[in-house]
Design an enzyme around this catalytic site. Structure first.
Site, PDB file in Angstrom:
ATOM      1  N   HIS A   1      21.636 -52.803 -73.528  1.00  0.00           N
ATOM      2  CA  HIS A   1      20.892 -51.724 -73.136  1.00  0.00           C
ATOM      3  C   HIS A   1      19.859 -51.458 -73.601  1.00  0.00           C
ATOM      4  O   HIS A   1      18.951 -50.731 -73.291  1.00  0.00           O
ATOM      5  CB  HIS A   1      22.000 -50.564 -73.217  1.00  0.00           C
ATOM      6  CG  HIS A   1      23.121 -50.239 -72.205  1.00  0.00           C
ATOM      7  ND1 HIS A   1      22.723 -50.506 -70.868  1.00  0.00           N
ATOM      8  CD2 HIS A   1      24.321 -50.497 -72.338  1.00  0.00           C
ATOM      9  CE1 HIS A   1      23.982 -50.317 -70.232  1.00  0.00           C
ATOM     10  NE2 HIS A   1      24.957 -50.354 -71.034  1.00  0.00           N
TER      11      HIS A   1
ATOM     12  N   GLN B   1      34.605 -55.560 -72.765  1.00  0.00           N
ATOM     13  CA  GLN B   1      34.585 -54.056 -72.560  1.00  0.00           C
ATOM     14  C   GLN B   1      35.229 -53.777 -71.202  1.00  0.00           C
ATOM     15  O   GLN B   1      34.841 -54.335 -70.208  1.00  0.00           O
ATOM     16  CB  GLN B   1      33.173 -53.762 -72.703  1.00  0.00           C
ATOM     17  CG  GLN B   1      32.888 -52.363 -72.568  1.00  0.00           C
ATOM     18  CD  GLN B   1      31.460 -51.848 -73.237  1.00  0.00           C
ATOM     19  OE1 GLN B   1      31.097 -52.508 -74.070  1.00  0.00           O
ATOM     20  NE2 GLN B   1      31.032 -51.031 -72.666  1.00  0.00           N
TER      21      GLN B   1
ATOM     22  N   GLU C   1      35.485 -51.123 -68.333  1.00  0.00           N
ATOM     23  CA  GLU C   1      34.672 -49.961 -68.252  1.00  0.00           C
ATOM     24  C   GLU C   1      34.451 -49.583 -66.469  1.00  0.00           C
ATOM     25  O   GLU C   1      33.728 -49.070 -66.240  1.00  0.00           O
ATOM     26  CB  GLU C   1      33.300 -49.893 -68.742  1.00  0.00           C
ATOM     27  CG  GLU C   1      32.647 -51.270 -68.615  1.00  0.00           C
ATOM     28  CD  GLU C   1      31.201 -51.291 -69.630  1.00  0.00           C
ATOM     29  OE1 GLU C   1      30.955 -50.203 -69.756  1.00  0.00           O
ATOM     30  OE2 GLU C   1      30.909 -52.506 -69.688  1.00  0.00           O
TER      31      GLU C   1
ATOM     32  N   ASP D   1      30.588 -45.522 -68.435  1.00  0.00           N
ATOM     33  CA  ASP D   1      30.517 -46.215 -67.454  1.00  0.00           C
ATOM     34  C   ASP D   1      31.885 -46.162 -66.613  1.00  0.00           C
ATOM     35  O   ASP D   1      32.156 -46.078 -65.304  1.00  0.00           O
ATOM     36  CB  ASP D   1      30.378 -48.024 -67.665  1.00  0.00           C
ATOM     37  CG  ASP D   1      28.788 -48.206 -67.730  1.00  0.00           C
ATOM     38  OD1 ASP D   1      28.198 -47.231 -67.260  1.00  0.00           O
ATOM     39  OD2 ASP D   1      28.694 -49.337 -68.052  1.00  0.00           O
TER      40      ASP D   1
END
Length: 253
Positions: A44, A145, A147, A173
């Site tokens: 990000h 992850q 999400e 998310d």
């Protein structure tokens, strides 16, 4: 440093933070705070590939393990992060067992995986390849992850994948994906997180989660989570500046 993976898979309680400011000085400042680890946020933040290596090196100076959250599932990104000397990778948006298996393959050398051998910084720029290969699989943390709604539905299959060390919940998310945004979705989101943590623990894996504030860590630790990413350098910078500015204005009032 060499014990980082053992602490992760041994479910030692660890508290780290995201490093999103693309500069080694920011990494050093965060490392000096006493955090257990840092996770460089290549997904990000506006961080270039060459800066990843500089940031990992800055963490190494202070003997703080540095992971990298890679931009996606591409093996090239995973290998680049690990070749920089990172102690592990956090791979976002893993929603199926196939994606989890691909992450393991990209992160580990044969016979456990398919990671390519190269003369990167981790291997002493080619001068210590045999020594690095001998211990890399045992030292590298592979975290995925979960999400998405699909990942939630497939959590048992994902948690069963051999070679995954940590299953990390991305609440932001996840809340969007399962339509559980804001206070009105809190119960639904918390139930989903509990489902992911329970499945992770049931399969013997370490459970991790992002926490925007320290006050939420105890809640998830109580049900088995042990790997926590607390806020980020940018969040701490903004919060610290705002709090100190408010205190300064109070002094002037």
């Amino acid at each position: 440093m060499s014990e980082f993976r053992q602490k992760c898979i041994g479910k030692t309680s660890l508290v780290g933070s995201f490093a999103a400011i693309p500069h080694p000085v920011a990494v050093e400042v965060m490392a000096l705070s006493g955090l257990d680890f840092l996770c460089i946020d290549w997904e990000h933040a506006q961080i270039s590939r060459d800066m990843i290596e500089a940031m990992v090196r800055a963490a190494d100076v202070h003997r703080v393990p540095a992971m990298v959250r890679v931009p996606g599932h591409a093996p090239e990104a995973i290998q680049a992060a690990l070749d920089s000397g990172a102690q592990g990778v956090l791979v976002p948006r893993v929603s199926t067992a196939v994606q989890a298996e691909a992450t393991v393959k990209a992160s580990r050398y044969p016979p456990q995986g398919e990671r390519g051998v190269g003369p990167g910084r981790a291997a002493g720029y080619g001068y210590r390849i045999p020594e690095y290969l001998a211990g890399a699989n045992d030292r590298t943390v592979v975290a995925v992850q979960v999400e998405t709604a699909e990942g939630l539905a497939n959590i048992d299959a994902i948690a069963a994948v051999d070679g995954v060390d940590v299953i990390f919940v991305g609440p932001g998310d996840l809340s969007v994906s399962i339509d559980a945004i804001g206070p009105q979705g809190a119960d639904k989101l918390n139930a989903a997180i509990r489902t992911i943590i329970a499945a992770t623990i049931a399969h013997g894996k370490a459970s991790g989660i992002f926490c925007a504030s320290p006050q939420t860590i105890g809640r998830w630790a109580a049900i088995g989570a042990s790997f926590f990413v607390l806020a980020s350098d940018t969040m701490f910078l903004g919060a610290g500046a705002a709090a100190n500015f408010a205190a300064a204005r109070d002094e002037l009032a």
